[in-house]
Design a protein around this motif. Structure first.
Motif, PDB file in Angstrom:
ATOM      1  N   GLU A  89     -16.365 -17.626 -14.440  1.00  0.00           N
ATOM      2  CA  GLU A  89     -15.767 -16.354 -14.859  1.00  0.00           C
ATOM      3  C   GLU A  89     -15.645 -15.394 -13.687  1.00  0.00           C
ATOM      4  O   GLU A  89     -14.639 -14.702 -13.528  1.00  0.00           O
ATOM      5  CB  GLU A  89     -16.613 -15.726 -15.970  1.00  0.00           C
ATOM      6  N   GLN A  90     -16.710 -15.370 -12.850  1.00  0.00           N
ATOM      7  CA  GLN A  90     -16.682 -14.486 -11.686  1.00  0.00           C
ATOM      8  C   GLN A  90     -15.583 -14.904 -10.717  1.00  0.00           C
ATOM      9  O   GLN A  90     -14.841 -14.072 -10.186  1.00  0.00           O
ATOM     10  CB  GLN A  90     -18.046 -14.498 -10.986  1.00  0.00           C
ATOM     11  N   ARG A  91     -15.476 -16.228 -10.495  1.00  0.00           N
ATOM     12  CA  ARG A  91     -14.441 -16.714  -9.581  1.00  0.00           C
ATOM     13  C   ARG A  91     -13.044 -16.450 -10.137  1.00  0.00           C
ATOM     14  O   ARG A  91     -12.127 -16.114  -9.384  1.00  0.00           O
ATOM     15  CB  ARG A  91     -14.643 -18.213  -9.328  1.00  0.00           C
ATOM     16  N   VAL A  92     -12.890 -16.618 -11.449  1.00  0.00           N
ATOM     17  CA  VAL A  92     -11.595 -16.338 -12.072  1.00  0.00           C
ATOM     18  C   VAL A  92     -11.240 -14.861 -11.903  1.00  0.00           C
ATOM     19  O   VAL A  92     -10.107 -14.507 -11.567  1.00  0.00           O
ATOM     20  CB  VAL A  92     -11.612 -16.723 -13.562  1.00  0.00           C
ATOM     21  N   GLN A  93     -12.230 -13.970 -12.117  1.00  0.00           N
ATOM     22  CA  GLN A  93     -11.992 -12.539 -11.957  1.00  0.00           C
ATOM     23  C   GLN A  93     -11.618 -12.204 -10.518  1.00  0.00           C
ATOM     24  O   GLN A  93     -10.696 -11.428 -10.261  1.00  0.00           O
ATOM     25  CB  GLN A  93     -13.222 -11.742 -12.375  1.00  0.00           C
ATOM     26  N   GLU A  94     -12.364 -12.809  -9.567  1.00  0.00           N
ATOM     27  CA  GLU A  94     -12.070 -12.556  -8.159  1.00  0.00           C
ATOM     28  C   GLU A  94     -10.681 -13.059  -7.800  1.00  0.00           C
ATOM     29  O   GLU A  94      -9.909 -12.378  -7.110  1.00  0.00           O
ATOM     30  CB  GLU A  94     -13.127 -13.231  -7.277  1.00  0.00           C
ATOM     31  N   ARG A  95     -10.351 -14.259  -8.273  1.00  0.00           N
ATOM     32  CA  ARG A  95      -9.052 -14.840  -7.959  1.00  0.00           C
ATOM     33  C   ARG A  95      -7.928 -14.034  -8.616  1.00  0.00           C
ATOM     34  O   ARG A  95      -6.876 -13.812  -8.012  1.00  0.00           O
ATOM     35  CB  ARG A  95      -9.007 -16.296  -8.434  1.00  0.00           C
ATOM     36  N   THR A  96      -8.182 -13.617  -9.861  1.00  0.00           N
ATOM     37  CA  THR A  96      -7.188 -12.798 -10.554  1.00  0.00           C
ATOM     38  C   THR A  96      -6.946 -11.501  -9.805  1.00  0.00           C
ATOM     39  O   THR A  96      -5.808 -11.052  -9.647  1.00  0.00           O
ATOM     40  CB  THR A  96      -7.650 -12.501 -11.994  1.00  0.00           C
ATOM     41  N   GLY A  97      -8.055 -10.897  -9.321  1.00  0.00           N
ATOM     42  CA  GLY A  97      -7.915  -9.665  -8.539  1.00  0.00           C
ATOM     43  C   GLY A  97      -7.125  -9.890  -7.267  1.00  0.00           C
ATOM     44  O   GLY A  97      -6.279  -9.068  -6.888  1.00  0.00           O
ATOM     45  N   GLU A  98      -7.399 -11.020  -6.587  1.00  0.00           N
ATOM     46  CA  GLU A  98      -6.670 -11.341  -5.363  1.00  0.00           C
ATOM     47  C   GLU A  98      -5.190 -11.556  -5.640  1.00  0.00           C
ATOM     48  O   GLU A  98      -4.319 -11.071  -4.903  1.00  0.00           O
ATOM     49  CB  GLU A  98      -7.269 -12.594  -4.713  1.00  0.00           C
ATOM     50  N   LEU A  99      -4.893 -12.291  -6.728  1.00  0.00           N
ATOM     51  CA  LEU A  99      -3.498 -12.547  -7.072  1.00  0.00           C
ATOM     52  C   LEU A  99      -2.775 -11.255  -7.475  1.00  0.00           C
ATOM     53  O   LEU A  99      -1.619 -11.045  -7.108  1.00  0.00           O
ATOM     54  CB  LEU A  99      -3.418 -13.560  -8.216  1.00  0.00           C
ATOM     55  N   THR A 100      -3.487 -10.401  -8.221  1.00  0.00           N
ATOM     56  CA  THR A 100      -2.888  -9.110  -8.614  1.00  0.00           C
ATOM     57  C   THR A 100      -2.573  -8.267  -7.397  1.00  0.00           C
ATOM     58  O   THR A 100      -1.501  -7.659  -7.289  1.00  0.00           O
ATOM     59  CB  THR A 100      -3.846  -8.350  -9.545  1.00  0.00           C
ATOM     60  N   GLN A 101      -3.538  -8.252  -6.443  1.00  0.00           N
ATOM     61  CA  GLN A 101      -3.320  -7.483  -5.217  1.00  0.00           C
ATOM     62  C   GLN A 101      -2.171  -8.069  -4.403  1.00  0.00           C
ATOM     63  O   GLN A 101      -1.332  -7.326  -3.863  1.00  0.00           O
ATOM     64  CB  GLN A 101      -4.603  -7.465  -4.386  1.00  0.00           C
ATOM     65  N   SER A 102      -2.124  -9.402  -4.322  1.00  0.00           N
ATOM     66  CA  SER A 102      -1.040 -10.042  -3.577  1.00  0.00           C
ATOM     67  C   SER A 102       0.312  -9.767  -4.217  1.00  0.00           C
ATOM     68  O   SER A 102       1.302  -9.517  -3.522  1.00  0.00           O
ATOM     69  CB  SER A 102      -1.282 -11.561  -3.510  1.00  0.00           C
ATOM     70  N   LEU A 103       0.347  -9.801  -5.561  1.00  0.00           N
ATOM     71  CA  LEU A 103       1.592  -9.520  -6.269  1.00  0.00           C
ATOM     72  C   LEU A 103       2.044  -8.090  -6.015  1.00  0.00           C
ATOM     73  O   LEU A 103       3.226  -7.830  -5.774  1.00  0.00           O
ATOM     74  CB  LEU A 103       1.407  -9.757  -7.769  1.00  0.00           C
ATOM     75  N   GLN A 104       1.074  -7.156  -6.040  1.00  0.00           N
ATOM     76  CA  GLN A 104       1.407  -5.756  -5.793  1.00  0.00           C
ATOM     77  C   GLN A 104       1.941  -5.569  -4.383  1.00  0.00           C
ATOM     78  O   GLN A 104       2.917  -4.845  -4.159  1.00  0.00           O
ATOM     79  CB  GLN A 104       0.163  -4.884  -6.006  1.00  0.00           C
ATOM     80  N   GLN A 105       1.287  -6.230  -3.412  1.00  0.00           N
ATOM     81  CA  GLN A 105       1.745  -6.138  -2.028  1.00  0.00           C
ATOM     82  C   GLN A 105       3.146  -6.726  -1.877  1.00  0.00           C
ATOM     83  O   GLN A 105       3.992  -6.179  -1.157  1.00  0.00           O
ATOM     84  CB  GLN A 105       0.756  -6.859  -1.106  1.00  0.00           C
ATOM     85  N   LEU A 106       3.381  -7.854  -2.565  1.00  0.00           N
ATOM     86  CA  LEU A 106       4.703  -8.482  -2.499  1.00  0.00           C
ATOM     87  C   LEU A 106       5.761  -7.563  -3.097  1.00  0.00           C
ATOM     88  O   LEU A 106       6.848  -7.392  -2.526  1.00  0.00           O
ATOM     89  CB  LEU A 106       4.679  -9.816  -3.249  1.00  0.00           C
ATOM     90  N   GLN A 107       5.446  -6.960  -4.246  1.00  0.00           N
ATOM     91  CA  GLN A 107       6.403  -6.048  -4.877  1.00  0.00           C
ATOM     92  C   GLN A 107       6.680  -4.845  -3.979  1.00  0.00           C
ATOM     93  O   GLN A 107       7.827  -4.411  -3.849  1.00  0.00           O
ATOM     94  CB  GLN A 107       5.863  -5.589  -6.226  1.00  0.00           C
ATOM     95  N   ASN A 108       5.612  -4.313  -3.347  1.00  0.00           N
ATOM     96  CA  ASN A 108       5.803  -3.166  -2.455  1.00  0.00           C
ATOM     97  C   ASN A 108       6.667  -3.546  -1.259  1.00  0.00           C
ATOM     98  O   ASN A 108       7.529  -2.774  -0.830  1.00  0.00           O
ATOM     99  CB  ASN A 108       4.447  -2.638  -1.980  1.00  0.00           C
ATOM    100  N   THR A 109       6.411  -4.746  -0.720  1.00  0.00           N
ATOM    101  CA  THR A 109       7.207  -5.203   0.421  1.00  0.00           C
ATOM    102  C   THR A 109       8.661  -5.380   0.024  1.00  0.00           C
ATOM    103  O   THR A 109       9.580  -4.998   0.759  1.00  0.00           O
ATOM    104  CB  THR A 109       6.651  -6.539   0.955  1.00  0.00           C
TER     105      THR A 109
END
Length: 433
Positions: free
Chosen positions: A137-157
């Motif tokens: 669960e912790q790894r899923v949360q961490e990975r989800t957070g990383e993917l969310t951040q990456s998606l946000q960065q991609l959208q901003n770019t």
């Protein structure tokens, strides 16, 4: 010398009203290096679980007060204790009771009398499963957070690339139009003054000729009548004045184009906000006029005494264009949605108000319409990239997302949307001086 980090000990809560059972289980558990907590009834087990939060619970079914089933049910209903594994201890052999326990949240059963090896094996298994579950669960949360951040960065770019390309293309196009307009404007303006002088001279000549030669040739009399010389002499100044107004209008448009498409992209410069708003309104003037069934949209300016601010003028003008154009679209949609009567008794109005807050060292720009507004679920998503309520082909959903990025990221400002369904929408932009 580095010390290995100490692992947190495992705590197991034993719940049984039989002291002998508690003693036997405690000795077996402590022999494996685990820590034990003890409770003799359901109520005290629930209370102890909330503040001690054990890693696993061994729970007897038959107890005084509330039984093991009810104790488990309450533990699973509590957000603090619901994820702690529960293993029932019972002498019951009825399969119905076992199914009932599993249905309310238990993970396993241990049958009395105890076989210590079996108890220890089951405890090890479920402690390991619990640990793996929490880790996953912790790894899923961490990975989800990383993917969310990456998606946000991609959208901003993506937004930055779209914005940069859009401003570059728009600037080049408008600069070219402005240049092309300026040449004929200069030519017409320069010659118009000469035409005016020539016309005056010709009119003087005609007037003098009429005075000196009162008895004109019949053909001349006929021509004077045919061309209505009297009306021509009266109307020529009006025509020349209209030409001057047209030239002035073209000059204003050319200036508005150059002001709107400011190419100050690499560095901030001082800029008067009102110039940007006025240039935007000039370019949208044709859309503010009567559009068939939709009547004219009035623009009310409530300008404060704003100082110049340091900004990227071209990008701010793009924000003004997006917000004002969206307000015009809202009025156009009234007819498409059959809501003509909504503001039939009220003029269609876009109010643009500016003010300065000296204490906060900020300026505010408020753009408000009295169209139909938007529901809360739409208002909550308007700044999301690609979100749009417009029909396919009529909107990309990027206008407000880009506007948000320009104000928030590029200018360290704020943009807020206040809207009430059926009443209108207001955008408030706050920028530092």
């Amino acid at each position: 010398m580095m010390l290995e980090p100490l692992l947190k000990p495992m705590y197991i809560l034993l719940v049984d009203d039989n002291p002998n059972n508690l003693k036997v289980l405690s000795e077996a558990i402590q022999g494996c290096g685990w820590k034990t907590l003890v409770a003799t009834d359901g109520e005290s087990a629930i209370e102890q679980t909330e503040y001690a939060v054990p890693d696993l619970i061994l729970l007897d079914i038959m107890m005084p007060g509330i039984d093991g089933f009810e104790t488990c049910r309450r533990l699973k209903a509590n957000s603090i204790t619901q994820n702690i594994p529960v293993i029932f201890m019972t002498a019951l052999t009825d399969a119905t009771d076992k199914v009932k326990g599993l249905e309310i949240g238990a993970v396993d059963y241990i049958t009395k009398p105890f076989q210590q090896e079996e108890v220890i094996a089951r405890l090890k298994l479920h402690l390991k499963i619990s640990h793996l579950t929490r880790t996953l669960e912790q790894r899923v949360q961490e990975r989800t957070g990383e993917l969310t951040q990456s998606l946000q960065q991609l959208q901003n770019t993506q937004l930055q690339l779209i914005q940069s390309e859009k401003m570059s293309t728009l600037g080049q196009m408008i600069a070219g139009i402005g240049h092309e307009i300026n040449n004929p404007i200069g030519f017409i303006s320069g010659n118009c003054s000469h035409i005016e002088e020539y016309v005056k001279d010709l009119l003087r000549l005609v007037n003098l000729q009429q005075q000196k030669l009162p008895h004109s040739d019949p053909e001349i009399v006929e021509l004077v009548k045919e061309i209505d010389l009297e009306y021509l002499i009266e109307d020529l100044p009006n025509i020349l004045a209209s030409m001057h107004q047209g030239i002035g209008r073209l000059k204003d448009i050319s200036l508005s184009l150059r002001t709107f498409a400011r190419s100050d992209i690499s560095s901030m410069v001082e800029f008067q906000i009102h110039e940007g708003i006025d240039s935007t309104l000039m370019l949208l003037k044709h859309r503010l006029q009567d559009q068939g069934k939709r009547s004219k949209i009035e623009v009310v300016k409530e300008y404060g005494n704003l100082p110049p601010i340091t900004c990227y003028p071209g990008q701010l003008n793009q924000v003004f264009m997006n917000l004002i154009a969206n307000a015009i679209d809202a009025f156009d949609d009234l007819y498409q949605n059959g809501s003509v009567q909504k503001i039939a008794a009220t003029p269609y109005t876009i109010t643009i108000a500016t003010s300065v807050q000296p204490q906060e060292k900020t300026v505010s720009i408020c753009i408000e319409d009295n169209a139909f507004g938007m529901p809360p679920e739409v208002q909550a998503r308007i700044f999301e990239p690609s979100f749009t309520t417009k029909a396919v082909g009529k909107g990309t959903g990027l206008g407000l997302a880009i506007s948000y990025q320009i104000i928030i990221d590029k200018h360290d400002g704020q943009i807020q949307c206040l809207s009430t369904s059926g009443q209108g929408t207001k955008f408030i932009i706050t920028l530092g001086i």
